[in-house]
Scaffold this motif. Structure first.
Motif, PDB file in Angstrom:
ATOM      1  N   GLU A  57       4.027  -5.574 -10.391  1.00  0.00           N
ATOM      2  CA  GLU A  57       5.253  -4.870 -10.025  1.00  0.00           C
ATOM      3  C   GLU A  57       5.642  -3.759 -11.004  1.00  0.00           C
ATOM      4  OE1 GLU A  57       6.792  -5.238  -7.259  1.00  0.00           O
ATOM      5  OE2 GLU A  57       5.886  -7.088  -6.493  1.00  0.00           O
TER       6      GLU A  57
ATOM      7  N   ASN B  13       1.696  -1.700  -9.416  1.00  0.00           N
ATOM      8  CA  ASN B  13       2.312  -1.315  -8.152  1.00  0.00           C
ATOM      9  C   ASN B  13       1.282  -0.830  -7.126  1.00  0.00           C
ATOM     10  OD1 ASN B  13       4.448  -0.968  -6.386  1.00  0.00           O
ATOM     11  ND2 ASN B  13       4.813   1.143  -7.024  1.00  0.00           N
TER      12      ASN B  13
ATOM     13  N   LYS C  35      -0.609   0.034  -3.771  1.00  0.00           N
ATOM     14  CA  LYS C  35      -0.041   0.422  -2.478  1.00  0.00           C
ATOM     15  C   LYS C  35      -0.526  -0.512  -1.368  1.00  0.00           C
ATOM     16  CE  LYS C  35       0.138   5.308  -3.778  1.00  0.00           C
ATOM     17  NZ  LYS C  35      -0.359   6.679  -3.462  1.00  0.00           N
ATOM     18  N   GLN C  36       0.230  -0.544  -0.299  1.00  0.00           N
ATOM     19  CA  GLN C  36      -0.157  -1.327   0.866  1.00  0.00           C
ATOM     20  C   GLN C  36      -1.547  -0.900   1.326  1.00  0.00           C
ATOM     21  OE1 GLN C  36       2.673  -1.144   4.048  1.00  0.00           O
ATOM     22  NE2 GLN C  36       1.463  -2.390   5.455  1.00  0.00           N
ATOM     23  N   GLY C  37      -2.401  -1.870   1.615  1.00  0.00           N
ATOM     24  CA  GLY C  37      -3.760  -1.587   2.069  1.00  0.00           C
ATOM     25  C   GLY C  37      -4.764  -1.428   0.953  1.00  0.00           C
ATOM     26  N   SER C  38      -4.310  -1.451  -0.308  1.00  0.00           N
ATOM     27  CA  SER C  38      -5.228  -1.301  -1.439  1.00  0.00           C
ATOM     28  C   SER C  38      -6.160  -2.502  -1.541  1.00  0.00           C
ATOM     29  CB  SER C  38      -4.453  -1.168  -2.754  1.00  0.00           C
ATOM     30  OG  SER C  38      -3.683   0.006  -2.785  1.00  0.00           O
TER      31      SER C  38
ATOM     32  N   ALA D 192       0.509  -9.497  -4.912  1.00  0.00           N
ATOM     33  CA  ALA D 192      -0.229  -8.392  -4.294  1.00  0.00           C
ATOM     34  C   ALA D 192      -0.256  -8.536  -2.771  1.00  0.00           C
ATOM     35  CB  ALA D 192      -1.647  -8.332  -4.855  1.00  0.00           C
ATOM     36  N   LYS D 193      -0.372  -9.758  -2.279  1.00  0.00           N
ATOM     37  CA  LYS D 193      -0.345  -9.978  -0.830  1.00  0.00           C
ATOM     38  C   LYS D 193       1.022  -9.602  -0.252  1.00  0.00           C
ATOM     39  CE  LYS D 193      -2.731 -11.167   1.717  1.00  0.00           C
ATOM     40  NZ  LYS D 193      -3.581 -10.272   2.582  1.00  0.00           N
TER      41      LYS D 193
ATOM     42  N   LYS E 203       2.776  -7.271  -1.159  1.00  0.00           N
ATOM     43  CA  LYS E 203       2.803  -5.805  -1.085  1.00  0.00           C
ATOM     44  C   LYS E 203       1.875  -5.269  -0.001  1.00  0.00           C
ATOM     45  CE  LYS E 203       3.333  -3.556  -5.029  1.00  0.00           C
ATOM     46  NZ  LYS E 203       4.801  -3.316  -5.077  1.00  0.00           N
ATOM     47  N   GLY E 204       1.218  -6.169   0.724  1.00  0.00           N
ATOM     48  CA  GLY E 204       0.353  -5.748   1.824  1.00  0.00           C
ATOM     49  C   GLY E 204      -1.043  -5.350   1.408  1.00  0.00           C
ATOM     50  N   CYS E 205      -1.516  -5.854   0.262  1.00  0.00           N
ATOM     51  CA  CYS E 205      -2.851  -5.508  -0.226  1.00  0.00           C
ATOM     52  C   CYS E 205      -3.897  -6.480   0.309  1.00  0.00           C
ATOM     53  CB  CYS E 205      -2.880  -5.527  -1.749  1.00  0.00           C
ATOM     54  SG  CYS E 205      -1.724  -4.381  -2.529  1.00  0.00           S
ATOM     55  N   HIS E 206      -5.155  -6.047   0.255  1.00  0.00           N
ATOM     56  CA  HIS E 206      -6.297  -6.911   0.545  1.00  0.00           C
ATOM     57  C   HIS E 206      -6.768  -7.456  -0.794  1.00  0.00           C
ATOM     58  CE1 HIS E 206      -9.761  -8.418   2.747  1.00  0.00           C
ATOM     59  NE2 HIS E 206     -10.535  -7.953   1.790  1.00  0.00           N
TER      60      HIS E 206
END
Length: 355
Positions: free
Chosen positions: A156, A160, A162-165, A184-185, A187-190
């Motif tokens: 955080e 930080n 980004k979404q999809g990272s 991280a999940k 935040k929409g990350c893989h």
């Protein structure tokens, strides 16, 4: 309060202390020893309290302040014969400090690893915690403790992503890794993690990781990263260092961000024997940002962290995994477990005494 606490004016307390420095290897009974001291409840100095220990957090940084040398983390070293201190929770049984009463449950980042301690709250930054809270004592030492804070700062405050990272986290089944992956999940990350056993791989999937791999059964770190990151790595949280960090640099995308939290594969080695990183040129060509951090530099954000993580915990968005060792005598084994492939989750010493 226990009846024993009320009637006895002198109590015996076992405590762990540093008998000799540990320049390399895992600490043993040659380095850390248990001794008994006496505490007079009738002679407590003003502005002090007597605290009975309930839980002690075991964190990797403890190993690094037992070397007696400056090896790159610039942490104040424990002194010979000094009682070991760690993040912990206890209960006040006697008080000569107006802000603390008998029966208060308290937390400190520098809690003596002792059954009983006479401490000055202002020196230990002692703070009260509410036993009626929805947050368990164990979670105060994990999700809202050093591991959770280190994870939150990395994801955080610094990284930080980004979404999809595409996010990679090493030592993912440890206290920091489990929380970092979940953040991280959110935040929409893989998110992919590496760990040391098939059992831990299963655990990480249960905690929301998209996938994970057992580095001990992989052909090589490079092969594993090729398989799990066909489109490259955008963000890497490094808890391992050494050969894993070197392999990651071969798979980073342009403008990738690497945050260095810890290097557990290197702690037990003197610096001349630590693994070198041979492919740092990748940082130039791909304009990679790599930075280390110490959570102590982010204490001004602790309030933000605590509020956010407590909300996530109450909403069921963040979970934790605790490994409890029972009794003060188990401290040495608990510390050693952090540096073994068997550890899963946040290691905590639970004292035998009743709360």
């Amino acid at each position: 309060m226990d009846s024993q606490d009320k009637v006895e004016e002198t109590i015996e307390s076992r405590e762990w202390y540093l008998a000799s420095y540990v320049p390399e290897g895992v600490p043993t009974s040659d380095h850390l020893k248990l001794r008994t001291s006496s505490i007079s409840l009738a002679q407590i100095p003003d502005s002090h309290v007597v605290v009975k220990a309930l839980y002690i957090s075991i964190d990797p940084y403890l190993r690094d302040i037992m070397t007696g040398i400056d090896d790159g983390l610039y942490l104040p070293q424990f002194q010979i014969n000094q009682v070991i201190k760690a993040y912990g929770i206890g209960r006040v049984i006697r008080s000569k400090e107006s802000n603390f009463s008998e029966g208060d449950f308290v937390l400190s980042y520098a809690f003596p690893v002792a059954e009983y301690s006479v401490v000055q709250p202002s020196h230990l930054l002692l703070r009260k915690i509410d036993p009626a809270s929805e947050i368990s004592f164990a979670d105060y030492l994990s999700t809202l403790g050093p591991a959770g804070f280190a994870a939150w700062v990395a994801i955080e405050a610094i990284g930080n992503p980004k979404q999809g990272s595409n996010v990679f986290i090493s030592a993912a089944a440890g206290g920091v890794g489990i929380h970092a992956g979940q953040l991280a999940k959110l935040k929409g990350c893989h998110v992919i993690g590496s760990t040391g056993s098939d059992e831990k791989v299963k655990l990480l999937k249960e905690f929301g990781y998209d996938d994970a791999f057992n580095y001990n059964s992989s052909e090589s770190y490079d092969a594993a990263l090729s398989k799990y990151f066909p489109n490259g790595i955008d963000f890497y949280l490094d808890n391992v260092g050494g050969k894993m960090l070197e392999a990651v640099l071969n798979h980073v995308n342009r403008k990738a961000h690497i945050v260095l939290c810890g290097m557990i594969s290197q702690y037990n080695k003197v610096w001349t024997e630590r693994d070198g990183i041979r492919n740092l040129l990748n940082m130039i060509g791909k304009e990679v940002k790599m930075e280390g951090y110490m959570v102590g530099s982010f204490v001004h954000r602790f309030g933000d962290f605590a509020k956010e993580m407590e909300t996530y915990k109450k909403q069921g968005k963040i979970s934790s995994k605790h490994v409890l060792y029972n009794g003060i005598e188990s401290f040495l084994d608990g510390l050693g477990s952090v540096f073994s492939s068997s550890n899963m989750g946040k290691v905590i010493i639970q004292f035998n005494s009743k709360a």
